[in-house]
Design a protein around this motif. Structure first.
Motif, PDB file in Angstrom:
ATOM      1  N   LEU A 141      -6.290 -42.488  16.131  1.00 36.33           N
ATOM      2  CA  LEU A 141      -7.343 -41.862  16.931  1.00 36.33           C
ATOM      3  C   LEU A 141      -6.701 -40.888  17.915  1.00 36.33           C
ATOM      4  O   LEU A 141      -5.881 -41.278  18.749  1.00 36.33           O
ATOM      5  CB  LEU A 141      -8.136 -42.939  17.684  1.00 36.33           C
ATOM      6  N   ARG A 142      -7.046 -39.624  17.794  1.00 34.94           N
ATOM      7  CA  ARG A 142      -6.430 -38.596  18.645  1.00 34.94           C
ATOM      8  C   ARG A 142      -7.273 -38.314  19.888  1.00 34.94           C
ATOM      9  O   ARG A 142      -6.754 -38.104  20.973  1.00 34.94           O
ATOM     10  CB  ARG A 142      -6.297 -37.295  17.856  1.00 34.94           C
ATOM     11  N   HIS A 143      -8.585 -38.334  19.737  1.00 38.13           N
ATOM     12  CA  HIS A 143      -9.425 -37.827  20.830  1.00 38.13           C
ATOM     13  C   HIS A 143     -10.792 -38.511  20.827  1.00 38.13           C
ATOM     14  O   HIS A 143     -11.404 -38.685  19.778  1.00 38.13           O
ATOM     15  CB  HIS A 143      -9.609 -36.320  20.652  1.00 38.13           C
ATOM     16  N   ARG A 144     -11.238 -38.907  22.051  1.00 37.45           N
ATOM     17  CA  ARG A 144     -12.605 -39.390  22.209  1.00 37.45           C
ATOM     18  C   ARG A 144     -13.295 -38.535  23.267  1.00 37.45           C
ATOM     19  O   ARG A 144     -12.732 -38.340  24.352  1.00 37.45           O
ATOM     20  CB  ARG A 144     -12.630 -40.837  22.714  1.00 37.45           C
ATOM     21  N   LEU A 145     -14.446 -38.077  22.978  1.00 34.93           N
ATOM     22  CA  LEU A 145     -15.222 -37.351  23.972  1.00 34.93           C
ATOM     23  C   LEU A 145     -15.553 -38.317  25.115  1.00 34.93           C
ATOM     24  O   LEU A 145     -15.947 -39.460  24.858  1.00 34.93           O
ATOM     25  CB  LEU A 145     -16.512 -36.870  23.281  1.00 34.93           C
ATOM     26  N   HIS A 146     -15.361 -37.879  26.355  1.00 35.33           N
ATOM     27  CA  HIS A 146     -15.605 -38.740  27.520  1.00 35.33           C
ATOM     28  C   HIS A 146     -14.884 -40.084  27.378  1.00 35.33           C
ATOM     29  O   HIS A 146     -15.463 -41.154  27.542  1.00 35.33           O
ATOM     30  CB  HIS A 146     -17.108 -38.975  27.734  1.00 35.33           C
ATOM     31  N   ALA A 147     -13.599 -39.991  27.088  1.00 32.86           N
ATOM     32  CA  ALA A 147     -12.809 -41.205  26.814  1.00 32.86           C
ATOM     33  C   ALA A 147     -12.850 -42.176  27.991  1.00 32.86           C
ATOM     34  O   ALA A 147     -12.785 -43.402  27.801  1.00 32.86           O
ATOM     35  CB  ALA A 147     -11.366 -40.806  26.498  1.00 32.86           C
ATOM     36  N   GLU A 148     -12.992 -41.632  29.225  1.00 34.42           N
ATOM     37  CA  GLU A 148     -12.953 -42.510  30.405  1.00 34.42           C
ATOM     38  C   GLU A 148     -14.121 -43.490  30.433  1.00 34.42           C
ATOM     39  O   GLU A 148     -14.063 -44.518  31.109  1.00 34.42           O
ATOM     40  CB  GLU A 148     -12.914 -41.651  31.683  1.00 34.42           C
ATOM     41  N   THR A 149     -15.183 -43.185  29.667  1.00 36.80           N
ATOM     42  CA  THR A 149     -16.358 -44.076  29.710  1.00 36.80           C
ATOM     43  C   THR A 149     -16.170 -45.312  28.845  1.00 36.80           C
ATOM     44  O   THR A 149     -17.057 -46.160  28.781  1.00 36.80           O
ATOM     45  CB  THR A 149     -17.620 -43.332  29.226  1.00 36.80           C
ATOM     46  N   PHE A 150     -15.015 -45.410  28.192  1.00 34.54           N
ATOM     47  CA  PHE A 150     -14.774 -46.596  27.365  1.00 34.54           C
ATOM     48  C   PHE A 150     -13.965 -47.655  28.100  1.00 34.54           C
ATOM     49  O   PHE A 150     -13.452 -48.607  27.494  1.00 34.54           O
ATOM     50  CB  PHE A 150     -14.138 -46.183  26.025  1.00 34.54           C
ATOM     51  N   ASP A 151     -13.857 -47.494  29.424  1.00 37.80           N
ATOM     52  CA  ASP A 151     -13.316 -48.544  30.293  1.00 37.80           C
ATOM     53  C   ASP A 151     -11.989 -49.101  29.820  1.00 37.80           C
ATOM     54  O   ASP A 151     -11.793 -50.314  29.759  1.00 37.80           O
ATOM     55  CB  ASP A 151     -14.320 -49.703  30.424  1.00 37.80           C
ATOM     56  N   GLY A 152     -11.113 -48.208  29.398  1.00 39.65           N
ATOM     57  CA  GLY A 152      -9.763 -48.653  29.079  1.00 39.65           C
ATOM     58  C   GLY A 152      -9.592 -49.272  27.707  1.00 39.65           C
ATOM     59  O   GLY A 152      -8.525 -49.809  27.397  1.00 39.65           O
ATOM     60  N   ILE A 153     -10.639 -49.245  26.876  1.00 40.98           N
ATOM     61  CA  ILE A 153     -10.457 -49.740  25.492  1.00 40.98           C
ATOM     62  C   ILE A 153      -9.392 -48.860  24.844  1.00 40.98           C
ATOM     63  O   ILE A 153      -9.531 -47.639  24.776  1.00 40.98           O
ATOM     64  CB  ILE A 153     -11.779 -49.689  24.707  1.00 40.98           C
ATOM     65  N   ASP A 154      -8.332 -49.491  24.393  1.00 36.70           N
ATOM     66  CA  ASP A 154      -7.116 -48.779  23.998  1.00 36.70           C
ATOM     67  C   ASP A 154      -7.314 -48.008  22.688  1.00 36.70           C
ATOM     68  O   ASP A 154      -7.684 -48.605  21.662  1.00 36.70           O
ATOM     69  CB  ASP A 154      -5.989 -49.817  23.843  1.00 36.70           C
ATOM     70  N   ALA A 155      -7.054 -46.713  22.727  1.00 39.15           N
ATOM     71  CA  ALA A 155      -7.190 -45.886  21.509  1.00 39.15           C
ATOM     72  C   ALA A 155      -6.296 -46.387  20.387  1.00 39.15           C
ATOM     73  O   ALA A 155      -6.618 -46.247  19.199  1.00 39.15           O
ATOM     74  CB  ALA A 155      -6.857 -44.426  21.831  1.00 39.15           C
ATOM     75  N   ALA A 156      -5.168 -46.996  20.759  1.00 48.68           N
ATOM     76  CA  ALA A 156      -4.226 -47.456  19.730  1.00 48.68           C
ATOM     77  C   ALA A 156      -4.815 -48.566  18.864  1.00 48.68           C
ATOM     78  O   ALA A 156      -4.317 -48.844  17.774  1.00 48.68           O
ATOM     79  CB  ALA A 156      -2.930 -47.931  20.388  1.00 48.68           C
ATOM     80  N   THR A 157      -5.864 -49.211  19.361  1.00 46.29           N
ATOM     81  CA  THR A 157      -6.497 -50.285  18.564  1.00 46.29           C
ATOM     82  C   THR A 157      -7.611 -49.745  17.681  1.00 46.29           C
ATOM     83  O   THR A 157      -8.281 -50.506  16.987  1.00 46.29           O
ATOM     84  CB  THR A 157      -7.100 -51.374  19.480  1.00 46.29           C
ATOM     85  N   LEU A 158      -7.807 -48.431  17.736  1.00 51.14           N
ATOM     86  CA  LEU A 158      -8.958 -47.847  17.047  1.00 51.14           C
ATOM     87  C   LEU A 158      -8.549 -46.847  15.969  1.00 51.14           C
ATOM     88  O   LEU A 158      -9.273 -45.898  15.678  1.00 51.14           O
ATOM     89  CB  LEU A 158      -9.884 -47.178  18.079  1.00 51.14           C
ATOM     90  N   SER A 159      -7.385 -47.070  15.397  1.00 53.97           N
ATOM     91  CA  SER A 159      -7.006 -46.263  14.235  1.00 53.97           C
ATOM     92  C   SER A 159      -7.939 -46.590  13.079  1.00 53.97           C
ATOM     93  O   SER A 159      -8.516 -47.688  13.004  1.00 53.97           O
ATOM     94  CB  SER A 159      -5.572 -46.587  13.800  1.00 53.97           C
ATOM     95  N   LEU A 160      -8.044 -45.656  12.150  1.00 52.27           N
ATOM     96  CA  LEU A 160      -8.837 -45.929  10.948  1.00 52.27           C
ATOM     97  C   LEU A 160      -8.242 -47.112  10.191  1.00 52.27           C
ATOM     98  O   LEU A 160      -7.025 -47.350  10.238  1.00 52.27           O
ATOM     99  CB  LEU A 160      -8.852 -44.699  10.040  1.00 52.27           C
TER     100      LEU A 160
END
Ligand code: FES
Ligand SMILES: [Fe+2]
Length: 403
Positions: A141-160
């Motif tokens: 996962l490279r980019h989330r729109l308004h990533a700050e609204t996900f309260d620290g849910i780690d992008a590294a856990t959201l790979s395809l």
């Protein structure tokens, strides 16, 4: 066709050519050891279909595409296995497979093909059309729109979610369930050397067709495992070019390679030095267990996947591959005509129409079993392979590969 490969003739393929020569010289057909039968419920029973789905289509590497379909920096949707999958190729050249499912709220990242067969689209990343989450072609996962609204849910856990995928001899294989990596070359159990000699990886895609017909998938597999029917079913189309059921087969685990003798082999026979010479004498035909065929016509190749969306349906995906030196526009009318003849006339009106008629007849209950003679022994072997895969006694080779 110009010479296509520097790969040496594999000893196993040379042995098949020698057997073909012996068979034509002596006028003796290579036969199976005994006649046998296949239970017709294997084409109609929903329970058997479920067992195939679980033991075969979920567990075995399946050919998803020719390598040329998936160029660098591209993504190709593939849903013939009943779950949405996307194949990607990054700049590193490696083919990968993922569920085509966004980790946010599940949207398909790459739209399925619709009415036309799937084609790869060039892309630098996978961008979800729902809220724009963006994934690298390696699944991160490279980019989330308004990533700050996900309260620290780690992008590294959201790979395809990645699926086992590997490439060999010009084919991309995938498994539809997550799990350990496999080696496609090892899976092919030596047939990769045959496909390398034939030059499969260098072929180009001309046309692809993707259709569903009302027949169990194994009825279409059966049709390509014996030459006994060519003389009658294909009397007016391809039989004029073929000898009557002179075939030599080589087993490579559950896979097989066959040389189906053409009439030209009975006129003059020299040991072929390349694909073009071999394809004049015989039509090499490989079954890559369980559901993929390669058929080497004199100047092009049919890559056919026979998928199983329901017990009484086959999803027929036929990709016509042409040699790279005949890709120019001036060749297009020739290939259009050729594709029409082989796909519409021979396959659709003869082989597939027969499978559909048989499926319709199965409902009558007239046959509890189909009888197979010693010219149809490879059909028996295929069904025994499916039975063994369901029983867990036949497993794909190359399954424990470590990258
Ligand atoms: S479902 Fe993909 S970004 Fe929302
Ligand atoms: Fe046929």
């Amino acid at each position: 066709m110009t010479r296509h490969t520097a790969a040496p003739l594999p000893a196993t393929l040379a042995g098949m050519i020698q057997r073909l020569d012996h068979s034509r010289c002596s006028g003796t057909r290579e036969l199976g050891t005994e006649a046998g039968s296949v239970a017709t419920r294997h084409y109609t029973d929903p329970l058997h279909w479920q067992q195939e789905q679980q033991a075969v289509f979920s567990q075995w590497p399946i050919v998803a595409a020719h390598s040329a379909e998936l160029g660098p920096h591209s993504a190709l949707p593939f849903d013939a296995l009943g779950v949405p999958i996307v194949l990607t190729r990054d700049g590193d050249g490696r083919a990968r497979a993922f569920f085509n499912v966004c980790r946010h709220r599940g949207m398909a990242l790459v739209a399925p093909a619709g009415a036309d067969p799937a084609q790869a689209r060039p892309c630098k990343a996978l961008v979800c059309p729902y809220h724009g989450w963006t994934y690298e072609l390696d699944g991160r996962l490279r980019h989330r729109l308004h990533a700050e609204t996900f309260d620290g849910i780690d992008a590294a856990t959201l790979s395809l979610v990645e699926l086992p995928c590997d490439e060999a001899a010009g084919l991309v294989f995938v498994k539809r369930s997550p799990g350990p990596a496999f080696s496609a070359a090892a899976f092919l159990q030596g047939l990769d050397s045959h496909l390398d000699w034939l030059g499969l990886a260098g072929m180009r895609v001309f046309r692809k067709i993707d259709r569903v017909y009302a027949a169990n998938w194994k009825l279409t597999v059966d049709a390509f495992l014996e030459g006994y029917h060519i003389r009658v079913l294909h009397r007016d189309t391809i039989y004029p070019f073929f000898a009557d059921a002179f075939i030599v087969n080589l087993h490579a685990g559950p896979h097989q390679d066959s040389l189906v003798a053409r009439r030209a082999a009975f006129e003059s026979f020299e040991t072929p030095g390349d694909r073009t010479a071999l394809c004049k004498l015989a039509t090499p035909t490989q079954l890559l267990f369980p559901n993929t065929f390669l058929i080497w016509h004199p100047d092009y190749v049919s890559l056919i996947g026979m998928f199983s969306p329901a017990v009484d349906q086959v999803r027929w995906v036929h990709t016509m591959l042409i040699p790279p030196d005949r890709c120019g526009e001036d060749w297009t009318p020739h290939w259009e005509k050729t594709f029409g003849l082989i796909e519409q006339t021979v396959f659709q009106q003869e082989d597939i129409a027969t499978a559909v008629a048989i499926q319709r007849g199965l409902a009558s209950g007239a046959n509890a079993q189909f009888q197979l003679g010693r010219l149809e022994h490879e059909v028996l072997r295929f069904h025994r392979g499916i039975d063994a895969a369901i029983a867990g006694t036949l497993l794909p080779a190359g399954g424990d590969a470590v990258r």
